[in-house]
Structures are given as structure tokens and as C-alpha cells.
Design a protein around this motif. Sequence first.
Motif, mmCIF file in Angstrom:
data_model
loop_
_atom_site.group_PDB
_atom_site.id
_atom_site.type_symbol
_atom_site.label_atom_id
_atom_site.label_comp_id
_atom_site.label_asym_id
_atom_site.label_seq_id
_atom_site.Cartn_x
_atom_site.Cartn_y
_atom_site.Cartn_z
ATOM 1 N N GLY A 129 0.806 -1.212 0.000
ATOM 2 C CA GLY A 129 0.000 0.000 0.000
ATOM 3 C C GLY A 129 0.844 1.269 0.000
ATOM 4 N N TRP A 130 0.181 2.366 0.293
ATOM 5 C CA TRP A 130 0.812 3.690 0.223
ATOM 6 C C TRP A 130 1.566 3.991 1.506
ATOM 7 C CZ3 TRP A 130 0.519 6.521 -4.248
ATOM 8 C CH2 TRP A 130 -0.390 6.038 -5.203
ATOM 9 N N ASN A 131 2.747 4.565 1.356
ATOM 10 C CA ASN A 131 3.542 4.958 2.524
ATOM 11 C C ASN A 131 4.372 6.178 2.155
ATOM 12 O OD1 ASN A 131 4.910 4.975 4.982
ATOM 13 N ND2 ASN A 131 5.132 2.757 5.029
ATOM 14 N N PRO A 150 3.460 10.242 -0.484
ATOM 15 C CA PRO A 150 3.169 8.808 -0.487
ATOM 16 C C PRO A 150 3.426 8.162 -1.844
ATOM 17 C CG PRO A 150 1.117 10.049 -0.599
ATOM 18 C CD PRO A 150 2.232 11.065 -0.533
ATOM 19 N N VAL A 151 4.002 6.974 -1.800
ATOM 20 C CA VAL A 151 4.220 6.148 -2.996
ATOM 21 C C VAL A 151 3.779 4.718 -2.656
ATOM 22 C CG1 VAL A 151 6.039 7.532 -4.078
ATOM 23 C CG2 VAL A 151 6.652 5.862 -2.320
ATOM 24 N N TYR A 152 3.665 3.867 -3.686
ATOM 25 C CA TYR A 152 3.042 2.558 -3.498
ATOM 26 C C TYR A 152 4.079 1.433 -3.387
ATOM 27 C CZ TYR A 152 -0.360 -1.174 -3.842
ATOM 28 O OH TYR A 152 -1.133 -2.268 -3.564
ATOM 29 N N PHE A 191 9.700 1.129 -4.199
ATOM 30 C CA PHE A 191 8.279 1.307 -4.510
ATOM 31 C C PHE A 191 8.047 1.175 -6.016
ATOM 32 C CE2 PHE A 191 10.408 5.406 -4.119
ATOM 33 C CZ PHE A 191 10.074 6.058 -5.297
ATOM 34 N N LYS A 195 2.640 2.374 -10.164
ATOM 35 C CA LYS A 195 1.425 2.326 -9.342
ATOM 36 C C LYS A 195 1.298 3.556 -8.442
ATOM 37 C CE LYS A 195 1.229 -2.733 -9.052
ATOM 38 N NZ LYS A 195 1.290 -3.894 -8.149
ATOM 39 N N SER A 196 2.250 4.478 -8.565
ATOM 40 C CA SER A 196 2.296 5.633 -7.649
ATOM 41 C C SER A 196 1.732 6.910 -8.255
ATOM 42 C CB SER A 196 3.742 5.854 -7.174
ATOM 43 O OG SER A 196 4.202 4.732 -6.449
ATOM 44 N N GLN A 197 0.882 6.746 -9.266
ATOM 45 C CA GLN A 197 0.149 7.862 -9.867
ATOM 46 C C GLN A 197 1.095 8.988 -10.306
ATOM 47 O OE1 GLN A 197 -3.068 8.621 -7.071
ATOM 48 N NE2 GLN A 197 -3.983 6.641 -7.461
ATOM 49 N N SER A 199 3.120 10.991 -8.789
ATOM 50 C CA SER A 199 4.474 10.968 -8.215
ATOM 51 C C SER A 199 5.370 9.997 -8.975
ATOM 52 C CB SER A 199 4.430 10.554 -6.742
ATOM 53 O OG SER A 199 3.679 11.470 -5.988
#
Length: 212
Positions: A129-131, A150-152, A191, A195-197, A199
Motif C-alpha cells: 500500500g501507500w507509505n 506517499p508512494v506505493y 516502490f 502504481k504511484s500515480q 508521483s
Amino acid sequence: MMQRVALIDYGSGNLRSAEKALVKAAAGRAEIVVTCDPDTVANAERLVLPGVGAFAACMSALEARPGLIEAMSEAVHGKGAPFLGVCVGMQLLASRGLEFGETPGLDWIAGEVRRLEPADPAAKVPHMGWNALTDVSDQPIVAPLKAGEPVYFTHSFAFFPKDEENVTAWVDHGGRFPAAVARGNVAGVQFHPEKSQASGLSLLSRFLEWRP
């Protein structure tokens, strides 16, 4: 002439989503070539090594493709091509992995990959998940990802370089571990940029412009 980016296909998962994200980030500035052909890899202007799964399985899949590691080394160490490893692709940069026994890695950045052991029992493994990133360095690929962004993530193991100067960003999940590393023209992120949109896309875009 448009630069060519080799997205290395060695049978590891997540290849198509990585390709889509790179094509989007390139926005016509680079040709993204999915390949395991040694000549194509050796002559690429940039290399991206994705990876999903176990360290030992990914390393043996890489070794099973004749001439591929030598071609990667020629491009990166012989010609100075910028390199980005993603998730297990970053972990393979290590000297060794300690998943299911000990497996030698590429040894491009000294250190080892070991299981996450959070001090906080509420911090589950796998870490999914995101952190938020912490202690982001001024390394050009990660610098604009401010601390707290946040990144995934999705993983159970992490890469701990021998020299912490090679760590360019950290993350905390019941304990601190490296989220990104770099040494010379070699960089890696634990990460998933794909998947981190926004960013993640901005990070890939900066990789395509990076001149180490």
C-alpha cells in the motif's frame, strides 16, 4: 535521434504496466523497447529493470538469458547508460539476497537484501500500500519527491546498502528501511512508480532526463 530505453524482459511480472507508465512518462521523447536481446540492451541509451517475486527466482531468470547480464554491464559500466531498478529490480543490485537461503546478486551496490522485521506488530509483512517517504536526498531522480509524499509499495524484503550514502530516500514501516538507492549512474526504487500515480510518472520522467 530519439533515445532508446530498454525495459528488460526476463520473465518477471509487472512488465506491461511498467511499459505503459514509461511510454506515458516519455511523451514521445524516448522509444521504450521491451527486450531481452543482449545487443539491444548493450546499445540502449537507458535501462530499466523491473521485478516482482522472490530475489532468487528473479536472479536465476536473469542469469538464464544468455549474455543478458553481460550486456547490461556493458551498457551501464562500459558506456555509462543510466539504469533504474524497480522493486526486485532494485534489490538485484545488491551483493546478495537472503530470501530462501543466500543468493548472489549483481553486486552493483554493495549490501544485502533481507526480510522486513518491523518492531511494531501492527506493521504487517508483506508491506503493501501507500507509505510516505522520509529523508529524501538531493539525488536528481528522487529530489522532487518531498518527504511525506506517499508512494506505493508491495514487498516483504528490503535492500540495505553497506554504505548508507547510497540511500537516497527512506520509508518507515514499523522501522526504517531504504525506499530508493543510487550510486553513480545506477539507481533503484523499492516502490512501484507505475502504481504511484502522478508521483511515479514524474519520477520516471526525471529518469528519462537524468544525466549522471
